[in-house]
Write a protein that holds these residues in place. Structure first.
Motif, PDB file in Angstrom:
ATOM      1  N   ALA A  43     -19.023   2.495 -59.008  1.00 30.51           N
ATOM      2  CA  ALA A  43     -19.830   2.345 -57.951  1.00 30.51           C
ATOM      3  C   ALA A  43     -19.648   3.720 -57.223  1.00 30.51           C
ATOM      4  N   ILE A  44     -18.589   4.108 -56.898  1.00 31.26           N
ATOM      5  CA  ILE A  44     -18.498   5.673 -56.249  1.00 31.26           C
ATOM      6  C   ILE A  44     -19.248   6.570 -57.291  1.00 31.26           C
ATOM      7  N   GLU A  45     -19.072   6.704 -58.284  1.00 27.63           N
ATOM      8  CA  GLU A  45     -19.826   7.648 -59.134  1.00 27.63           C
ATOM      9  C   GLU A  45     -21.274   7.406 -58.876  1.00 27.63           C
ATOM     10  N   GLU A  46     -21.937   6.015 -58.948  1.00 24.16           N
ATOM     11  CA  GLU A  46     -23.264   5.880 -58.848  1.00 24.16           C
ATOM     12  C   GLU A  46     -23.683   6.043 -57.365  1.00 24.16           C
ATOM     13  N   ILE A  47     -23.090   5.765 -56.339  1.00 21.18           N
ATOM     14  CA  ILE A  47     -23.591   5.828 -55.129  1.00 21.18           C
ATOM     15  C   ILE A  47     -23.564   7.417 -54.576  1.00 21.18           C
ATOM     16  N   PHE A  48     -22.496   8.053 -54.866  1.00 28.63           N
ATOM     17  CA  PHE A  48     -22.522   9.334 -54.406  1.00 28.63           C
ATOM     18  C   PHE A  48     -22.690  10.558 -55.409  1.00 28.63           C
ATOM     19  N   ASP A  49     -22.694  10.307 -56.663  1.00 27.92           N
ATOM     20  CA  ASP A  49     -22.966  11.079 -57.746  1.00 27.92           C
ATOM     21  C   ASP A  49     -21.971  12.086 -57.940  1.00 27.92           C
ATOM     22  N   VAL A  50     -20.647  11.773 -57.994  1.00 30.04           N
ATOM     23  CA  VAL A  50     -19.510  12.563 -58.075  1.00 30.04           C
ATOM     24  C   VAL A  50     -18.716  11.950 -59.410  1.00 30.04           C
ATOM     25  N   LYS A  51     -17.503  12.612 -59.717  1.00 28.04           N
ATOM     26  CA  LYS A  51     -16.851  12.237 -60.937  1.00 28.04           C
ATOM     27  C   LYS A  51     -15.614  11.852 -60.421  1.00 28.04           C
ATOM     28  N   VAL A  52     -15.191  10.420 -60.663  1.00 28.11           N
ATOM     29  CA  VAL A  52     -13.799   9.895 -60.186  1.00 28.11           C
ATOM     30  C   VAL A  52     -12.686  10.266 -61.072  1.00 28.11           C
ATOM     31  N   VAL A  53     -11.592  10.758 -60.705  1.00 30.97           N
ATOM     32  CA  VAL A  53     -10.440  10.946 -61.579  1.00 30.97           C
ATOM     33  C   VAL A  53      -9.635   9.983 -61.611  1.00 30.97           C
ATOM     34  N   LYS A  54      -9.238   9.176 -60.291  1.00 30.66           N
ATOM     35  CA  LYS A  54      -8.453   7.979 -60.080  1.00 30.66           C
ATOM     36  C   LYS A  54      -8.643   7.218 -59.084  1.00 30.66           C
ATOM     37  N   VAL A  55      -8.216   6.033 -59.272  1.00 30.41           N
ATOM     38  CA  VAL A  55      -8.404   4.863 -58.116  1.00 30.41           C
ATOM     39  C   VAL A  55      -6.970   4.232 -58.070  1.00 30.41           C
ATOM     40  N   ASN A  56      -6.681   4.153 -56.842  1.00 33.43           N
ATOM     41  CA  ASN A  56      -5.453   3.377 -56.364  1.00 33.43           C
ATOM     42  C   ASN A  56      -6.021   2.261 -55.470  1.00 33.43           C
ATOM     43  N   THR A  57      -5.393   1.104 -55.555  1.00 33.87           N
ATOM     44  CA  THR A  57      -6.005  -0.052 -54.743  1.00 33.87           C
ATOM     45  C   THR A  57      -4.733  -0.550 -54.146  1.00 33.87           C
ATOM     46  N   MET A  58      -4.966  -1.221 -53.001  1.00 33.50           N
ATOM     47  CA  MET A  58      -3.883  -2.005 -52.334  1.00 33.50           C
ATOM     48  C   MET A  58      -4.656  -3.005 -51.407  1.00 33.50           C
ATOM     49  N   ASN A  59      -3.919  -4.257 -51.485  1.00 30.99           N
ATOM     50  CA  ASN A  59      -4.268  -5.145 -50.718  1.00 30.99           C
ATOM     51  C   ASN A  59      -3.758  -5.389 -49.408  1.00 30.99           C
ATOM     52  N   VAL A  60      -4.497  -5.065 -48.199  1.00 28.28           N
ATOM     53  CA  VAL A  60      -3.836  -5.133 -46.858  1.00 28.28           C
ATOM     54  C   VAL A  60      -3.920  -6.644 -46.241  1.00 28.28           C
ATOM     55  N   ALA A  61      -2.671  -6.885 -45.787  1.00 24.56           N
ATOM     56  CA  ALA A  61      -2.618  -8.295 -45.404  1.00 24.56           C
ATOM     57  C   ALA A  61      -3.120  -8.285 -43.888  1.00 24.56           C
ATOM     58  N   GLY A  62      -3.585  -9.482 -43.436  1.00 25.90           N
ATOM     59  CA  GLY A  62      -4.287  -9.782 -41.913  1.00 25.90           C
ATOM     60  C   GLY A  62      -2.773  -9.730 -41.079  1.00 25.90           C
ATOM     61  N   LYS A  63      -2.928  -9.306 -39.843  1.00 26.29           N
ATOM     62  CA  LYS A  63      -2.004  -9.284 -38.928  1.00 26.29           C
ATOM     63  C   LYS A  63      -1.791 -10.582 -37.847  1.00 26.29           C
ATOM     64  N   PRO A  64      -0.931 -11.308 -37.703  1.00 27.64           N
ATOM     65  CA  PRO A  64      -0.962 -12.287 -36.801  1.00 27.64           C
ATOM     66  C   PRO A  64      -1.302 -11.740 -35.646  1.00 27.64           C
ATOM     67  N   ARG A  65      -2.233 -12.721 -34.788  1.00 27.32           N
ATOM     68  CA  ARG A  65      -2.783 -12.515 -33.485  1.00 27.32           C
ATOM     69  C   ARG A  65      -2.586 -13.509 -32.852  1.00 27.32           C
ATOM     70  N   ARG A  66      -2.549 -13.427 -31.369  1.00 29.81           N
ATOM     71  CA  ARG A  66      -2.623 -14.674 -30.528  1.00 29.81           C
ATOM     72  C   ARG A  66      -3.570 -14.564 -29.311  1.00 29.81           C
ATOM     73  N   VAL A  67      -4.549 -15.456 -29.122  1.00 33.90           N
ATOM     74  CA  VAL A  67      -5.363 -15.626 -27.928  1.00 33.90           C
ATOM     75  C   VAL A  67      -4.973 -16.642 -27.189  1.00 33.90           C
ATOM     76  N   ARG A  68      -4.550 -16.406 -25.860  1.00 26.37           N
ATOM     77  CA  ARG A  68      -4.103 -17.494 -24.987  1.00 26.37           C
ATOM     78  C   ARG A  68      -2.976 -18.129 -25.847  1.00 26.37           C
TER      79      ARG A  68
END
Length: 96
Positions: A43-68
């Motif tokens: 997707a990055i190569e198609e959208i931006f017309d560049v050569k990707v060497v490496k991809v690292n991914t991570m899942n970011v957990a949602g933070k607990p929030r309180r409203v009142r």
């Protein structure tokens, strides 16, 4: 296969990600939660017309929030750190 613009949601712009862009040629994106590393690279190569060497991914957990008195949580999401080939560049901040 999904459309590349459905896989790449938005670039992440923070002090740390901008420093990585300049020093390491690594760009940070929010991506679809089900996207794999090869799909993200294509997707990055198609959208931006560049050569990707490496991809690292991570899942970011949602933070607990309180409203009142109600407890809730922000959404969880997936982050991808994409390293480009030497000499390639993505223009995140286009000049007008």
């Amino acid at each position: 296969m999904r459309d590349p613009r459905q896989i790449i949601i938005r670039p992440i712009v923070s002090e740390k990600s901008v420093a990585a862009m300049e020093d390491l040629n690594t760009y940070t994106f929010e991506v679809h939660k089900d996207a794999t590393k090869p799909q993200i690279a294509r997707a990055i190569e198609e959208i931006f017309d560049v050569k990707v060497v490496k991809v690292n991914t991570m899942n970011v957990a949602g933070k607990p929030r309180r409203v009142r008195y109600a407890l809730g949580k922000t959404k969880s999401w997936k982050k991808a750190l994409v390293t480009l080939a030497e000499g390639d560049k993505i223009d995140i901040f286009p000049t007008v």
